[in-house]
Design a protein around this motif. Structure first.
Motif, PDB file in Angstrom:
ATOM      1  N   PRO A   1      77.740 108.490 -35.051  1.00  0.00           N
ATOM      2  CA  PRO A   1      78.397 107.208 -35.361  1.00  0.00           C
ATOM      3  C   PRO A   1      79.060 106.620 -34.128  1.00  0.00           C
ATOM      4  CG  PRO A   1      79.707 109.049 -36.159  1.00  0.00           C
ATOM      5  CD  PRO A   1      78.406 109.637 -35.661  1.00  0.00           C
ATOM      6  N   LEU A   2      79.139 105.299 -34.138  1.00  0.00           N
ATOM      7  CA  LEU A   2      79.772 104.627 -33.013  1.00  0.00           C
ATOM      8  C   LEU A   2      81.277 104.879 -33.028  1.00  0.00           C
ATOM      9  CD1 LEU A   2      77.913 101.195 -33.143  1.00  0.00           C
ATOM     10  CD2 LEU A   2      77.505 103.076 -31.568  1.00  0.00           C
ATOM     11  N   THR A   3      81.840 105.003 -31.881  1.00  0.00           N
ATOM     12  CA  THR A   3      83.280 105.205 -31.776  1.00  0.00           C
ATOM     13  C   THR A   3      84.024 103.923 -32.150  1.00  0.00           C
ATOM     14  OG1 THR A   3      83.194 104.615 -29.440  1.00  0.00           O
ATOM     15  CG2 THR A   3      83.029 106.948 -30.000  1.00  0.00           C
ATOM     16  N   ALA A   4      85.253 104.080 -32.628  1.00  0.00           N
ATOM     17  CA  ALA A   4      86.064 102.925 -33.013  1.00  0.00           C
ATOM     18  C   ALA A   4      86.365 102.079 -31.792  1.00  0.00           C
ATOM     19  CB  ALA A   4      87.369 103.396 -33.660  1.00  0.00           C
ATOM     20  N   PRO A   5      86.200 100.746 -31.913  1.00  0.00           N
ATOM     21  CA  PRO A   5      86.468  99.903 -30.734  1.00  0.00           C
ATOM     22  C   PRO A   5      87.943  99.903 -30.363  1.00  0.00           C
ATOM     23  CG  PRO A   5      86.082  98.551 -32.681  1.00  0.00           C
ATOM     24  CD  PRO A   5      85.782  99.965 -33.081  1.00  0.00           C
ATOM     25  N   ASP A   6      88.186  99.868 -29.090  1.00  0.00           N
ATOM     26  CA  ASP A   6      89.553  99.875 -28.567  1.00  0.00           C
ATOM     27  C   ASP A   6      90.016  98.425 -28.426  1.00  0.00           C
ATOM     28  OD1 ASP A   6      91.931 100.537 -27.537  1.00  0.00           O
ATOM     29  OD2 ASP A   6      91.196 101.166 -25.563  1.00  0.00           O
ATOM     30  N   ASP A   7      90.645  97.894 -29.494  1.00  0.00           N
ATOM     31  CA  ASP A   7      91.078  96.494 -29.510  1.00  0.00           C
ATOM     32  C   ASP A   7      92.518  96.304 -29.072  1.00  0.00           C
ATOM     33  OD1 ASP A   7      88.615  95.786 -30.420  1.00  0.00           O
ATOM     34  OD2 ASP A   7      89.176  95.845 -32.545  1.00  0.00           O
ATOM     35  N   LYS A   8      93.172  97.367 -28.619  1.00  0.00           N
ATOM     36  CA  LYS A   8      94.558  97.237 -28.212  1.00  0.00           C
ATOM     37  C   LYS A   8      94.662  96.410 -26.938  1.00  0.00           C
ATOM     38  CE  LYS A   8      95.862 101.700 -30.171  1.00  0.00           C
ATOM     39  NZ  LYS A   8      96.398 103.043 -29.876  1.00  0.00           N
ATOM     40  N   PRO A   9      95.690  95.551 -26.847  1.00  0.00           N
ATOM     41  CA  PRO A   9      95.848  94.769 -25.606  1.00  0.00           C
ATOM     42  C   PRO A   9      96.192  95.691 -24.437  1.00  0.00           C
ATOM     43  CG  PRO A   9      97.751  94.480 -27.049  1.00  0.00           C
ATOM     44  CD  PRO A   9      96.736  95.229 -27.851  1.00  0.00           C
ATOM     45  N   ARG A  10      95.495  95.484 -23.375  1.00  0.00           N
ATOM     46  CA  ARG A  10      95.702  96.334 -22.202  1.00  0.00           C
ATOM     47  C   ARG A  10      96.857  95.816 -21.350  1.00  0.00           C
ATOM     48  NH1 ARG A  10      89.493  97.497 -20.174  1.00  0.00           N
ATOM     49  NH2 ARG A  10      88.761  98.427 -22.125  1.00  0.00           N
ATOM     50  N   LYS A  11      97.504  96.709 -20.680  1.00  0.00           N
ATOM     51  CA  LYS A  11      98.597  96.341 -19.794  1.00  0.00           C
ATOM     52  C   LYS A  11      98.043  95.651 -18.557  1.00  0.00           C
ATOM     53  CE  LYS A  11     101.693 100.065 -21.236  1.00  0.00           C
ATOM     54  NZ  LYS A  11     102.474 101.238 -20.778  1.00  0.00           N
ATOM     55  N   LYS A  12      98.637  94.503 -18.243  1.00  0.00           N
ATOM     56  CA  LYS A  12      98.200  93.748 -17.072  1.00  0.00           C
ATOM     57  C   LYS A  12      99.255  93.835 -15.990  1.00  0.00           C
ATOM     58  CE  LYS A  12      95.382  90.501 -19.700  1.00  0.00           C
ATOM     59  NZ  LYS A  12      95.135  89.093 -20.039  1.00  0.00           N
ATOM     60  N   ARG A  13      98.797  93.931 -14.794  1.00  0.00           N
ATOM     61  CA  ARG A  13      99.705  94.050 -13.656  1.00  0.00           C
ATOM     62  C   ARG A  13     100.369  92.695 -13.385  1.00  0.00           C
ATOM     63  NH1 ARG A  13      99.997  97.495  -9.090  1.00  0.00           N
ATOM     64  NH2 ARG A  13     101.940  96.932  -8.052  1.00  0.00           N
ATOM     65  N   GLY A  14     101.652  92.692 -13.140  1.00  0.00           N
ATOM     66  CA  GLY A  14     102.359  91.463 -12.827  1.00  0.00           C
ATOM     67  C   GLY A  14     103.255  91.645 -11.631  1.00  0.00           C
ATOM     68  N   GLY A  15     104.045  90.616 -11.329  1.00  0.00           N
ATOM     69  CA  GLY A  15     104.979  90.709 -10.219  1.00  0.00           C
ATOM     70  C   GLY A  15     104.566  89.839  -9.058  1.00  0.00           C
ATOM     71  N   ARG A  16     105.500  89.673  -8.130  1.00  0.00           N
ATOM     72  CA  ARG A  16     105.274  88.803  -6.984  1.00  0.00           C
ATOM     73  C   ARG A  16     104.153  89.313  -6.090  1.00  0.00           C
ATOM     74  NH1 ARG A  16     107.234  88.920  -1.885  1.00  0.00           N
ATOM     75  NH2 ARG A  16     108.586  90.672  -2.415  1.00  0.00           N
ATOM     76  N   ARG A  17     104.081  90.644  -5.901  1.00  0.00           N
ATOM     77  CA  ARG A  17     103.052  91.204  -5.030  1.00  0.00           C
ATOM     78  C   ARG A  17     101.656  90.972  -5.609  1.00  0.00           C
ATOM     79  NH1 ARG A  17     103.796  97.372  -3.647  1.00  0.00           N
ATOM     80  NH2 ARG A  17     105.751  96.505  -2.836  1.00  0.00           N
ATOM     81  N   PHE A  18     101.554  91.106  -6.924  1.00  0.00           N
ATOM     82  CA  PHE A  18     100.242  90.894  -7.555  1.00  0.00           C
ATOM     83  C   PHE A  18      99.845  89.420  -7.503  1.00  0.00           C
ATOM     84  CE2 PHE A  18      97.515  90.400 -11.330  1.00  0.00           C
ATOM     85  CZ  PHE A  18      96.497  91.249 -10.950  1.00  0.00           C
ATOM     86  N   ARG A  19     100.840  88.499  -7.685  1.00  0.00           N
ATOM     87  CA  ARG A  19     100.514  87.077  -7.592  1.00  0.00           C
ATOM     88  C   ARG A  19     100.066  86.704  -6.191  1.00  0.00           C
ATOM     89  NH1 ARG A  19     105.204  86.630 -10.723  1.00  0.00           N
ATOM     90  NH2 ARG A  19     106.402  86.003  -8.880  1.00  0.00           N
ATOM     91  N   LYS A  20     100.721  87.279  -5.180  1.00  0.00           N
ATOM     92  CA  LYS A  20     100.304  87.026  -3.798  1.00  0.00           C
ATOM     93  C   LYS A  20      98.881  87.521  -3.546  1.00  0.00           C
ATOM     94  CE  LYS A  20     104.076  85.235  -1.996  1.00  0.00           C
ATOM     95  NZ  LYS A  20     104.080  83.901  -1.357  1.00  0.00           N
TER      96      LYS A  20
END
Length: 436
Positions: free
Chosen positions: A274-293
């Motif tokens: 059987p197919l595994t259950a889909p992972d629909d949880k929202p993933r953590k996204k990187r933020g901050g000034r360094r990431f925006r730069k």
């Protein structure tokens, strides 16, 4: 280990000497060698018949491959031209008879003389007589195999066991041979011109075993290897005169049959996972000034966006002779595009708020600046009229002052000077002396 090995070698040599002194064993070995000589003699006679009868029917040797069947067919046809009137059903299968009949009607051969046909028929009689002698010798050897090699006979039968012992040169010699060489004992090379290659070309006497013939064609070579291995083990048991009743040989044959059945089993069905259950949880996204730069650093520029676009119905310009297209860069008329950044950094917004707070604390607002500016303008006009003189104003002065903050502030620099003079006058009137 070395001591045990020496004991086994001495025991084997003693058994070999006892077997060689046994008159019945000597007779069987001589019969085996005589059997090989008879088979070779039949092959020579077959070649003689084939060469002489090729004048009459040259295509027959490619249609009938067995030497004895060829001799029987030649003796039956002899010098006849109408093969359809000859009965060959007791010699050849019906399909082969049909091919032989059609080929004989269109053959390019010619009749033999009486002397030639007599020599060919004599050769056929001699080959058939040798075959009868060979059959008698083989029957005697088979009858004594239960005494000499009961375990080998239990695996492949007394006929093939006699042929293996005769081709190897004795039971002790057969027990010392590797299984790969046992498989090749009795191999015959055939001229398969015009026919498909035989799939059992790498096996000798083993191809006549009933275990091999009952297997599907794709497993026969594999079965021959397995039987050769077990025959080598059985020959070693027989050479030591162990298991005289052939019980070990029957056990080895049962193992062979079990393995052949295992090979023929269908593969197990594949389990549908059987197919595994889909992972629909929202993933953590990187933020901050360094990431925006970092995103701004690798973001697509306006120049690249225009280069990736293609106008409809417009020929794309290329950069020199490289073949790289410029997209819509040439259509704008400019290669350098102005990029406006509408986003204001947090530091700029924070500084702007700080300046506004300072201005409010000092009492300077936009409305006050406007009123003071109007009063100054009226005063300056009245003074000009009274003096009758035209006053000069610098071309760099303006009522609009641009600041690095959002929006603009209206300010009158003359009002600031007048306000400073009034403050000085008030201080003089209050009794405060200033040094000149």
């Amino acid at each position: 280990n070395n001591n045990n090995r020496e004991k086994h070698i001495k025991k084997l040599n003693k058994i070999e000497s006892l077997l060689e002194e046994d008159p019945e064993y000597k007779l069987i070995v001589e019969c085996n060698s005589l059997l090989i000589e008879v088979s070779n003699e039949i092959s020579k006679i077959h070649k003689f018949i084939r060469d002489h009868y090729a004048i009459k029917f040259p295509e027959l040797e490619s249609l009938v491959l067995n030497a004895l069947d060829y001799a029987r067919v030649v003796k039956r046809i002899a010098n006849e031209t109408n093969v359809t009137a000859i009965n060959l059903s007791d010699i050849l299968p019906q399909a082969t008879i049909m091919v032989v009949t059609v080929t004989a009607s269109n053959t390019i051969g010619k009749k033999l003389t009486d002397e030639q046909i007599n020599r060919v028929i004599e050769g056929c009689d001699e080959a058939l007589e040798l075959e009868q002698i060979r059959h008698q010798i083989l029957t005697y050897i088979e009858s004594r195999m239960s005494f000499i090699a009961p375990n080998v006979s239990a695996i492949v039968g007394s006929s093939i066991a006699a042929q293996l012992i005769g081709a190897a040169g004795g039971l002790v010699t057969l027990s010392r041979m590797p299984a790969s060489n046992v498989q090749l004992l009795g191999i015959r090379k055939k001229n398969m011109a015009g026919f498909a290659n035989n799939s059992m070309m790498h096996s000798g006497f083993m191809r006549d075993c009933d275990l091999v013939n009952l297997c599907p064609p794709n497993l026969r070579i594999r079965t021959c290897r397995l039987i050769s291995t077990k025959c080598t083990l059985a020959a070693r048991i027989d050479s030591y005169h162990e298991s005289i009743d052939g019980e070990q040989g029957r056990k080895l044959r049962a193992e062979i049959e079990k393995k052949i059945e295992k090979w023929q089993e269908p593969p197990p069905p594949k389990m549908i996972k059987p197919l595994t259950a889909p992972d629909d949880k929202p993933r953590k996204k990187r933020g901050g000034r360094r990431f925006r730069k970092l995103k701004e650093k690798y973001a697509m520029t306006e120049l690249r966006k225009y280069a990736n676009r293609i106008g409809f119905g417009i020929t794309e310009e290329t950069f020199r002779d490289t073949g790289k297209g410029l997209g819509m860069l040439g259509s704008t008329g400019k290669l350098r595009l102005l990029v406006s950044n509408n986003k204001i950094s947090k530091a700029t917004t924070k500084r702007y708020k700080h300046l506004n707070n300072n201005n409010n604390n000092n009492g300077i607002t936009t409305n006050n600046l406007k009123k003071n500016n109007n009063n100054n303008n009226n005063n300056s006009n009245n003074n000009n009229l009274q003096s009758g003189l035209a006053t000069t104003i610098s071309g760099f002065t303006t009522n609009i002052a641009f600041t690095p903050m959002q929006g603009i502030d209206l300010a009158n620099p003359q009002f600031l000077i007048n306000n400073k003079n009034k403050n000085n006058n008030k201080s003089n009137n209050s009794g405060i002396k200033t040094s000149n």
